[in-house]
Scaffold this motif. Structure first.
Motif, mmCIF file in Angstrom:
data_model
loop_
_atom_site.group_PDB
_atom_site.id
_atom_site.type_symbol
_atom_site.label_atom_id
_atom_site.label_comp_id
_atom_site.label_asym_id
_atom_site.label_seq_id
_atom_site.Cartn_x
_atom_site.Cartn_y
_atom_site.Cartn_z
ATOM 1 N N LEU A 1 2.476 3.700 -1.730
ATOM 2 C CA LEU A 1 3.033 2.375 -2.032
ATOM 3 C C LEU A 1 2.768 1.408 -0.881
ATOM 4 N N LEU A 2 2.947 1.894 0.360
ATOM 5 C CA LEU A 2 2.635 1.051 1.522
ATOM 6 C C LEU A 2 1.146 0.717 1.584
ATOM 7 N N GLY A 3 0.309 1.611 1.040
ATOM 8 C CA GLY A 3 -1.124 1.363 1.042
ATOM 9 C C GLY A 3 -1.571 0.415 -0.052
ATOM 10 N N ILE A 4 -0.958 0.513 -1.239
ATOM 11 C CA ILE A 4 -1.409 -0.292 -2.380
ATOM 12 C C ILE A 4 -0.778 -1.679 -2.384
ATOM 13 N N ALA A 5 0.426 -1.819 -1.845
ATOM 14 C CA ALA A 5 1.118 -3.116 -1.885
ATOM 15 C C ALA A 5 0.334 -4.248 -1.207
ATOM 16 N N PRO A 6 -0.333 -4.015 -0.050
ATOM 17 C CA PRO A 6 -1.082 -5.117 0.576
ATOM 18 C C PRO A 6 -2.232 -5.656 -0.276
ATOM 19 N N SER A 7 -2.646 -4.912 -1.304
ATOM 20 C CA SER A 7 -3.746 -5.408 -2.133
ATOM 21 C C SER A 7 -3.357 -6.683 -2.876
ATOM 22 N N ILE A 8 -2.065 -6.860 -3.142
ATOM 23 C CA ILE A 8 -1.616 -8.070 -3.849
ATOM 24 C C ILE A 8 -1.785 -9.315 -2.973
ATOM 25 N N PRO A 9 -1.280 -9.327 -1.723
ATOM 26 C CA PRO A 9 -1.548 -10.510 -0.889
ATOM 27 C C PRO A 9 -3.028 -10.689 -0.559
ATOM 28 N N ILE A 10 -3.778 -9.591 -0.455
ATOM 29 C CA ILE A 10 -5.207 -9.711 -0.169
ATOM 30 C C ILE A 10 -5.905 -10.489 -1.277
ATOM 31 N N ARG B 1 -1.814 7.948 -16.348
ATOM 32 C CA ARG B 1 -2.762 7.390 -17.315
ATOM 33 C C ARG B 1 -2.985 5.902 -17.056
ATOM 34 N N LEU B 2 -1.930 5.152 -16.747
ATOM 35 C CA LEU B 2 -2.088 3.736 -16.417
ATOM 36 C C LEU B 2 -2.943 3.566 -15.170
ATOM 37 N N PHE B 3 -2.693 4.420 -14.162
ATOM 38 C CA PHE B 3 -3.466 4.349 -12.930
ATOM 39 C C PHE B 3 -4.931 4.685 -13.198
ATOM 40 N N TYR B 4 -5.174 5.654 -14.075
ATOM 41 C CA TYR B 4 -6.548 6.026 -14.423
ATOM 42 C C TYR B 4 -7.271 4.871 -15.103
ATOM 43 N N TYR B 5 -6.603 4.208 -16.052
ATOM 44 C CA TYR B 5 -7.225 3.072 -16.726
ATOM 45 C C TYR B 5 -7.517 1.933 -15.752
ATOM 46 N N ILE C 1 -1.725 -5.476 -9.193
ATOM 47 C CA ILE C 1 -0.315 -5.505 -9.599
ATOM 48 C C ILE C 1 0.025 -4.284 -10.444
ATOM 49 N N ILE C 2 -0.859 -3.940 -11.404
ATOM 50 C CA ILE C 2 -0.633 -2.770 -12.259
ATOM 51 C C ILE C 2 -0.604 -1.494 -11.421
ATOM 52 N N ALA C 3 -1.548 -1.374 -10.481
ATOM 53 C CA ALA C 3 -1.602 -0.179 -9.631
ATOM 54 C C ALA C 3 -0.345 -0.051 -8.777
ATOM 55 N N THR C 4 0.186 -1.178 -8.299
ATOM 56 C CA THR C 4 1.407 -1.146 -7.487
ATOM 57 C C THR C 4 2.602 -0.707 -8.321
ATOM 58 N N ILE C 5 2.689 -1.203 -9.548
ATOM 59 C CA ILE C 5 3.779 -0.802 -10.444
ATOM 60 C C ILE C 5 3.689 0.701 -10.736
ATOM 61 N N CYS C 6 2.470 1.181 -10.993
ATOM 62 C CA CYS C 6 2.286 2.619 -11.251
ATOM 63 C C CYS C 6 2.732 3.458 -10.056
ATOM 64 N N THR C 7 2.397 2.998 -8.861
ATOM 65 C CA THR C 7 2.776 3.744 -7.659
ATOM 66 C C THR C 7 4.289 3.793 -7.497
#
Length: 323
Positions: A165-174, A247-251, A196-202
């Motif tokens: 989660l700490l790794g994926i969250a910065p992708s949103i501000p980036i 499955r959401l993360f895979y898509y 955003i979808i990947a962060t929710i999945c995490t």
């Protein structure tokens, strides 16, 4: 002893007249974990060191994937480790290029914003790598002692998911930085949506790996169960929040790979060296995470009833012989 199998309780009390406590079942059994979780209920079985045929038998998807480790989850973890290390390395060269001019055609964002974006990417890669290693530990056989005892890090998989989660969250501000400076670029907007979808999945991953000795609270699967009554193919693939999140993360991974491939081909056509590097490395890294997620999906289905019945019959026969 009390053995729990498939929601049925078998009591075996004083099964050996000689009180020989060393007597055990004919095959190695995993100790019952009273502090289980949605993820552990889905992933772990009572079979230790399964054969290749047993690993493939429990798959509902991706039957063609090769088998190399004790289980598909460990295999997927190592793909994550490689992808995470690559995620840390990739942004270093564009970051150097901002001040050394390796690519004259690099994006025209202000240097401060560009530096912040690539710095956050490196930050993400570090936490992805730590999280991936935590997942490797969580699914190794025989089980390893958790790294931490703090409540929120009490198991290695829980620690790993917080790191993800700490790794994926910065992708949103980036991606928000790029959308702000180039609002007409649809690819950046789609990338922001994927982040955003990947962060929710995490975040859902975190919820389903918290241990609990109470009934596990799931958010999405009860709705699926209510709509399908547990009888459709849809329910088979979405029977718990762990599988739904995977499955959401895979898509999201597959969609990101398709986008990267399309942008890479366009960059080659335009002969843009910086974009070729950016989208080419993004495609390679995305494919690594996609393969890892495929292994996670393949190994996360609750064990098929045929294997459960076989193991349950062994326990019942063992009980009958000693009562």
């Amino acid at each position: 002893k009390i053995l729990k199998m498939n929601d049925k309780m078998v009591n075996i009390d004083n099964y050996n007249n000689n009180n020989d406590k060393s007597t055990d079942l004919t095959s190695p059994q995993r100790p019952i974990d009273r502090q289980s979780s949605v993820m552990r209920d889905s992933v772990f079985t009572n079979i230790i060191n399964p054969s290749v045929s047993q690993i493939k038998e429990r798959r509902h998807v991706f039957h063609w994937l090769p088998v190399y480790f004790n289980n598909d989850i460990v295999h997927g973890c190592w793909w994550y480790v490689i992808g995470s290390i690559l995620t840390t390395i990739i942004p270093c060269f564009p970051l150097i290029s901002i001040y050394e001019g390796l690519w004259p055609e690099q994006s025209h964002l202000p240097d401060v914003d560009h530096t912040a974006a690539y710095g956050l990417l490196i930050f993400s890669g570090v936490f992805f790598t730590i999280g991936s290693y935590g997942l490797v530990r969580a699914f190794e056989e025989p089980p390893l002692k958790p790294l931490f005892s703090w409540y929120h890090f009490q198991t290695d998989e829980l620690f790993a998911m917080w790191m993800f989660l700490l790794g994926i969250a910065p992708s949103i501000p980036i991606m928000s930085i790029y959308v702000y400076h180039e609002p007409e670029n649809g690819a950046f907007k789609l990338a922001l949506l994927i982040c955003i979808i990947a962060t929710i999945c995490t975040f859902l991953f975190i919820l389903v790996v918290y241990p609990s000795d109470k009934n596990r609270r799931e958010l999405i699967s009860p709705c699926i169960r209510c709509c399908t009554r547990g009888k459709s193919c849809l329910y088979t693939h979405l029977q718990n929040d762990w599988l739904i999140s995977l499955r959401l993360f895979y898509y999201a991974c597959v969609f990101g790979d398709i986008m990267s491939l399309g942008l890479l081909l366009f960059s080659i056509k335009e002969n843009n060296g910086f974009d070729i590097y950016s989208y080419g490395t993004a495609l390679v890294d995305g494919v690594l995470f996609t393969i890892g997620t495929m292994y996670f999906l393949a190994g996360s289905y609750p064990i098929k009833s045929t294997i459960q019945s076989s193991t349950e019959n062994n326990i019942i026969e063992f009980a009958a012989a000693h009562l």
